[in-house]
Design an enzyme around this catalytic site. Sequence first.
Site, PDB file in Angstrom:
ATOM      1  N   SER A 192       0.800  -1.213  -0.069  1.00  0.00           N
ATOM      2  CA  SER A 192       0.275  -0.161   0.151  1.00  0.00           C
ATOM      3  C   SER A 192       0.789   1.434  -0.034  1.00  0.00           C
ATOM      4  O   SER A 192       1.641   1.339   0.697  1.00  0.00           O
ATOM      5  CB  SER A 192      -1.314  -0.362   1.311  1.00  0.00           C
ATOM      6  OG  SER A 192      -1.670   1.107   1.267  1.00  0.00           O
ATOM      7  N   SER A 195      -0.624   3.874   1.164  1.00  0.00           N
ATOM      8  CA  SER A 195      -1.797   5.280   1.678  1.00  0.00           C
ATOM      9  C   SER A 195      -0.971   5.680   2.524  1.00  0.00           C
ATOM     10  O   SER A 195      -0.632   7.138   2.525  1.00  0.00           O
ATOM     11  CB  SER A 195      -2.998   4.465   1.653  1.00  0.00           C
ATOM     12  OG  SER A 195      -3.529   4.324   1.221  1.00  0.00           O
ATOM     13  N   LYS A 219     -13.468  -4.353   2.952  1.00  0.00           N
ATOM     14  CA  LYS A 219     -14.586  -3.447   2.948  1.00  0.00           C
ATOM     15  C   LYS A 219     -15.845  -3.753   2.708  1.00  0.00           C
ATOM     16  O   LYS A 219     -16.766  -3.266   3.628  1.00  0.00           O
ATOM     17  CB  LYS A 219     -14.269  -3.176   1.166  1.00  0.00           C
ATOM     18  CG  LYS A 219     -13.036  -2.749   1.145  1.00  0.00           C
ATOM     19  CD  LYS A 219     -12.888  -1.711  -0.627  1.00  0.00           C
ATOM     20  CE  LYS A 219     -11.427  -0.942  -0.206  1.00  0.00           C
ATOM     21  NZ  LYS A 219     -11.328  -0.523  -1.886  1.00  0.00           N
ATOM     22  N   ASN A 229     -14.389   2.270   2.669  1.00  0.00           N
ATOM     23  CA  ASN A 229     -12.836   2.067   2.531  1.00  0.00           C
ATOM     24  C   ASN A 229     -12.621   2.990   3.390  1.00  0.00           C
ATOM     25  O   ASN A 229     -11.727   3.343   3.744  1.00  0.00           O
ATOM     26  CB  ASN A 229     -12.817   2.530   1.084  1.00  0.00           C
ATOM     27  CG  ASN A 229     -12.337   4.036   0.786  1.00  0.00           C
ATOM     28  OD1 ASN A 229     -13.902   4.464   1.086  1.00  0.00           O
ATOM     29  ND2 ASN A 229     -11.733   4.371  -0.391  1.00  0.00           N
ATOM     30  N   THR A 279     -17.632 -15.181 -10.118  1.00  0.00           N
ATOM     31  CA  THR A 279     -18.734 -15.856  -9.785  1.00  0.00           C
ATOM     32  C   THR A 279     -20.254 -14.572  -9.691  1.00  0.00           C
ATOM     33  O   THR A 279     -20.414 -13.803  -8.992  1.00  0.00           O
ATOM     34  CB  THR A 279     -18.888 -15.334  -8.034  1.00  0.00           C
ATOM     35  OG1 THR A 279     -17.424 -16.301  -7.727  1.00  0.00           O
ATOM     36  CG2 THR A 279     -19.982 -16.343  -6.841  1.00  0.00           C
ATOM     37  N   TYR A 307      -2.355  -0.641  -8.904  1.00  0.00           N
ATOM     38  CA  TYR A 307      -0.687  -0.182  -9.862  1.00  0.00           C
ATOM     39  C   TYR A 307       0.563  -0.911  -9.361  1.00  0.00           C
ATOM     40  O   TYR A 307       0.777  -2.007  -8.416  1.00  0.00           O
ATOM     41  CB  TYR A 307      -1.454   1.144  -8.903  1.00  0.00           C
ATOM     42  CG  TYR A 307      -1.273   0.937  -7.744  1.00  0.00           C
ATOM     43  CD1 TYR A 307      -2.570   1.192  -6.395  1.00  0.00           C
ATOM     44  CD2 TYR A 307      -0.262   1.246  -6.101  1.00  0.00           C
ATOM     45  CE1 TYR A 307      -2.637   0.729  -4.982  1.00  0.00           C
ATOM     46  CE2 TYR A 307      -0.396   1.393  -4.941  1.00  0.00           C
ATOM     47  CZ  TYR A 307      -1.578   0.454  -4.309  1.00  0.00           C
ATOM     48  OH  TYR A 307      -1.569   1.062  -3.379  1.00  0.00           O
TER      49      TYR A 307
END
Length: 276
Positions: free
Chosen positions: A14, A16, A65, A86, A152, A220
């Site tokens: 991550s 973030s 989430k 999120n 699915t 990414y």
Amino acid sequence: MDHYCVMGNPVEHSKSPWIHARFAALTGEPVAYGKRLIPLDGFAAGVRSFIAEGGKGCNITVPFKFQAASLVTRRSARAALADACNILSFQGDTIVGDNTDGIGFVVDIERNAGVPLAGCDLLLLGAGGAASGVLGPILERKPRRVVVANRTIANARALAVRHATLAQAGGVALEAVALDEVTGTFDVIANATASSMSGGGVPVDARVLKPGALACDMMYGPAAATFLEWARAHGAIGHDGLGMLVEQAAEAFLIWRGVRPPSAQVLAELRAEMAK
Ligand code: NAP
């Protein structure tokens, strides 16, 4: 310092923490932001322990989430429609859930990539937390046709049913199909499956691409490379999920701090950093 973090499994990749550190530096907000690897069976305990330590809020990433949406005491209208969160904000004993993935995706596609969603044909691959977060804001832009395709099919159908009223109100043709049943071609393909993250390859046939289509992988970094190469090899424009990541983070920062950070600057800086 006010403490925030991103919780997920995996979470090592991550960006973030890097993004929020730059937002804090550029806005002067006293924010410290870390990352926490949460055991797959320990999401609620992980959130409670962060609250007990004085945490002010957190971002939620794969695969938590949906669990986040069940845990919150209050959720925004967009988080309720997505049935996925999120971002959590802790206010005393109250956990408020929201979802900024959708606005992050739309801003990135329309402003950063320069592709308007109104009137387009869009293929959304996946029906997990990320796909659930983006479908509502995509429909609000009034594309012509949206097909949700998932491994699915029951999950794709459930997602489409939840958004049927919104689609109808905007005059959008919304369908749910299995990944190998997609028909027609699309202006925008959004890969919201976890296939790039897990090395599972491109989950759809290249016949779905209109010439010059925008093919966006929400992943990414190196994990997105296979999808981006596939897009370019078939005459599409490959676009990774870095812009979405920065834009959804900017919306989260605004919710937590009441200040809008300079997302375009931070996105440019992050791309330069990752190119080193
Ligand atoms: P999730 O809730 O676990 O959902 C995963 C989805 O991927 C499900 O639809 C699942 O299908 C599908 N899937 C998993 N492996 C697959 C494979 N090998 N082939 C085809 N489909 C597969 O995860 P999520 O939170 O939605 O995240 C999905 C991806 O989006 C991750 O790569 C995440 O990093 C990325 N993401 C990026 C941003 C950003 O800001 N750039 C934001 C959110 C998410 P089933 O229903 O059949 O299980």
